[in-house]
Design an enzyme around this catalytic site. Structure first.
Site, PDB file in Angstrom:
ATOM      1  N   LYS A 170       0.853  -1.201   0.000  1.00 51.15           N
ATOM      2  CA  LYS A 170       0.000   0.000   0.000  1.00 51.15           C
ATOM      3  C   LYS A 170       0.883   1.243   0.000  1.00 51.15           C
ATOM      4  CE  LYS A 170      -1.729   3.076   2.482  1.00 51.15           C
ATOM      5  NZ  LYS A 170      -1.853   4.207   1.562  1.00 51.15           N
ATOM      6  N   GLY A 223       6.831   5.889   7.857  1.00 49.67           N
ATOM      7  CA  GLY A 223       5.945   7.058   7.813  1.00 49.67           C
ATOM      8  C   GLY A 223       6.085   7.864   9.086  1.00 49.67           C
ATOM      9  N   SER A 224       5.022   8.543   9.453  1.00 49.96           N
ATOM     10  CA  SER A 224       5.088   9.465  10.590  1.00 49.96           C
ATOM     11  C   SER A 224       4.920   8.732  11.927  1.00 49.96           C
ATOM     12  CB  SER A 224       3.989  10.517  10.446  1.00 49.96           C
ATOM     13  OG  SER A 224       2.730   9.878  10.510  1.00 49.96           O
ATOM     14  N   GLY A 228       2.721   5.413  12.883  1.00 49.13           N
ATOM     15  CA  GLY A 228       3.533   4.295  13.380  1.00 49.13           C
ATOM     16  C   GLY A 228       2.994   3.766  14.698  1.00 49.13           C
ATOM     17  N   GLU A 245       9.738   2.527  10.693  1.00 46.87           N
ATOM     18  CA  GLU A 245      10.736   3.588  10.476  1.00 46.87           C
ATOM     19  C   GLU A 245       9.957   4.893  10.439  1.00 46.87           C
ATOM     20  OE1 GLU A 245      13.825   3.628  10.674  1.00 46.87           O
ATOM     21  OE2 GLU A 245      14.315   1.501  10.528  1.00 46.87           O
ATOM     22  N   CYS A 279      13.738  11.770   5.713  1.00 50.64           N
ATOM     23  CA  CYS A 279      13.721  11.418   7.134  1.00 50.64           C
ATOM     24  C   CYS A 279      15.108  11.584   7.736  1.00 50.64           C
ATOM     25  CB  CYS A 279      13.220   9.999   7.324  1.00 50.64           C
ATOM     26  SG  CYS A 279      14.058   8.843   6.249  1.00 50.64           S
ATOM     27  N   GLU A 381       9.454  17.514  14.336  1.00 53.29           N
ATOM     28  CA  GLU A 381       9.821  17.292  12.934  1.00 53.29           C
ATOM     29  C   GLU A 381       8.955  18.183  12.043  1.00 53.29           C
ATOM     30  OE1 GLU A 381       8.621  13.682  10.796  1.00 53.29           O
ATOM     31  OE2 GLU A 381      10.694  13.465  10.136  1.00 53.29           O
TER      32      GLU A 381
END
Ligand code: NAD
Length: 479
Positions: A170, A223-224, A228, A245, A279, A381
């Site tokens: 996905k 992703g974020s 996560g 990650e 990232c 971030e």
């Protein structure tokens, strides 16, 4: 219309979505299928049905598929790079570089299929042998972000297939083009039906089905942090294997003894290239007293030379921000930085059109100085071209500031001191450490990942990918 790929067939989605070029919002790249929950379950069923046979396929079969996919990706690097730059907004050289990385990853994992090995040991009991082997985990769900539209899918799909798993992939909603192109390549690579499935669709719908369906044995997510955390909670609830990650707030330390050109070059690259949307980007630059003012002046000077323009135009250094929402977030953080009392040295404003009048999500990269550790621009971030400089008295304070974050993906230092470089490599609390190099930009054949709040579970890429994509079996035999 670009369709989903399920059980070896291209299928219509429940809806469609438009892929828009962030360098020129009038440019529609294409229409892409959007799966619903029912279609996501069909993909899982297809992967589930194909798993047993693919799990015992020969290493040669896996090698051939992955090698063919890698060759095609590399042969089409210019065209795929153009598509990637057009949909994501990184510059053409960066986009082509990412495609080459993806091709090389497939080639590397083709080799890994052949090199899969175990251990043969003598038992502590007489006449007994012990074998330790690796087996596929089963069906894996792969959920990826928009900022590396082909490399991150590649570094999850290739090891998953090499180690005998079947895949439901996905991609992120903003970048279906590269995901579809990769699926198209894999659909012609010799894979049996159902081994690889593409379901484009919303995270909250398609992604959520992957998290909750007990036929999915493992989830690899990039992703974020908030997403996560959702992935982790759902996987723990049903005891599925998972790997995360996530975000970063990566530091780059500049010491008095640094080569100024090396330090500025690395800080500009890490902070602003790919529009700061990596990232591994370094958004906090920690500079010791003796070089601080010279560094900030040199950085501001260098920033004047950076050309913000259409990602695919020759000479562009920085392409657009990926979409309107991310641009608004970046600008909001520039405002937050100003309100917190940081000094905006350069940039920080939206550029509504490029020099040719194309409407896009362009932004002048921003540099803040005189920032303090507790400021939100130093702790959260931003995921855009916004860098803040902090002063440090000496190396010890710089190291402390670098580590003083809940994140731990990458950490860098510019220094000519062997002593400080060696100490920093050992004591930086990050999964990846760079000396006199940008924090972003890594090799494809070695482990990638972080610690603390940036990552969870085994490393990705290189030989270490086997930790996640296999499960270990210990067998005892009495001769
Ligand atoms: P995101 O978390 O919004 O989305 C990532 C993926 O998760 C997308 O495919 C999305 O559709 C899906 N998703 C969203 N909600 C979901 C849900 N409820 N259930 C299941 N899946 C869901 O992240 P993004 O905005 O696409 O990417 C930016 C983030 O990715 C940044 O925080 C960045 O640091 C991080 N990132 C990390 C790494 C790394 O290796 N550490 C690499 C690249 C990007």
């Amino acid at each position: 219309m670009h369709q989903n790929f399920i059980g070896g067939e291209w299928v219509q989605g429940a809806r469609t979505s438009r892929n828009i070029n962030p360098s020129d919002t009038r440019d529609v790249i294409g229409e892409y299928a959007q799966a619903d929950a029912a279609q996501a379950r069909q993909a899982i069923a297809a992967a589930h049905a194909a798993q047993a046979a693919w799990g015992v396929s020969t290493p040669q079969q896996r090698f051939d598929v992955l090698d063919a996919a890698g060759s095609e990706i590399l042969a089409r690097k210019a065209e795929l790079g153009d598509l990637l730059a057009r949909e994501e907004g990184k510059t053409l050289p960066e986009a082509i570089g990412e495609v080459v990385r993806a091709g090389n990853i497939f080639k590397f994992f083709a080799g890994e299929a052949l090199r899969a090995a175990g251990d043969l040991l003598a038992s502590v009991r007489p006449g007994v042998g012990v074998e330790v082997t690796r087996e596929p985990v089963g069906v894996v769900g792969l959920i990826t972000p928009w900022n590396f539209p082909i490399a991150i899918p590649a570094w999850k799909i290739a090891p998953a297939l090499a180690h005998g798993n079947t895949v439901v992939f996905k991609p992120a909603d903003l970048v279906p083009g590269s995901a579809w192109a990769l699926a198209d390549i894999l659909s012609r690579s010799g894979l049996p039906a159902g081994v690889f499935n593409l379901v484009m669709g919303r995270g909250s719908e398609v992604g959520a089905v992957l998290l909750d369906d007990t036929r999915v044995n493992a989830i690899s997510f990039t992703g974020s942090v908030p997403t996560g955390q959702r992935v982790a909670a759902a996987c723990v609830a049903r005891m599925a294997k998972f790997q995360l990650e996530m975000g970063g707030k990566n530091p780059f330390v500049v010491l008095d003894d640094a080569d100024l050109n090396v330090a500025v070059g690395a800080a500009v690259n890490s902070g602003f290239f790919s529009t700061g949307q990596r990232c591994t980007a370094s958004s906090r630059v920690i500079v010791t007293e003796g070089i601080h003012d010279r560094f900030v002046a040199a950085m501001a000077e260098k920033m004047k030379t950076l050309k913000v323009d259409d990602a695919r135009k020759a000479g562009t250094d920085i392409g657009p921000v990926v979409d309107e929402k991310q641009l608004a977030q970046n600008l909001e953080y520039v405002g937050i930085g100003k309100n917190e009392g940081a000094r905006l040295v350069a940039g920080g404003e939206a550029i509504p059109t490029n020099v040719d009048g194309q409407p896009g999500f362009f932004m002048a990269p921003a540099l803040f100085s005189e920032t303090t550790p507790g400021m939100r621009i130093n702790t959260e971030e931003i995921f855009g071209p916004v860098v803040s400089v902090q002063r440090a008295k000496n190396y010890d304070e710089a190291l402390h500031l670098a580590n003083d974050t809940p994140f731990g993906l990458a950490s860098g230092i510019a220094t000519t001191s062997l002593k400080h470089a060696t100490h920093f490599k050992r004591h930086a609390q990050a999964g990846m450490v760079m000396v006199n190099l940008p924090t972003a930009g890594v090799d494809y054949h070695v482990p990638f990942g972080g610690r603390k709040g940036s990552s969870y579970g085994p490393r990705e890429q290189g030989r270490y990918a086997a930790e996640f994509f296999t499960t270990v079996k210990t067998a005892y035999t009495q001769a």
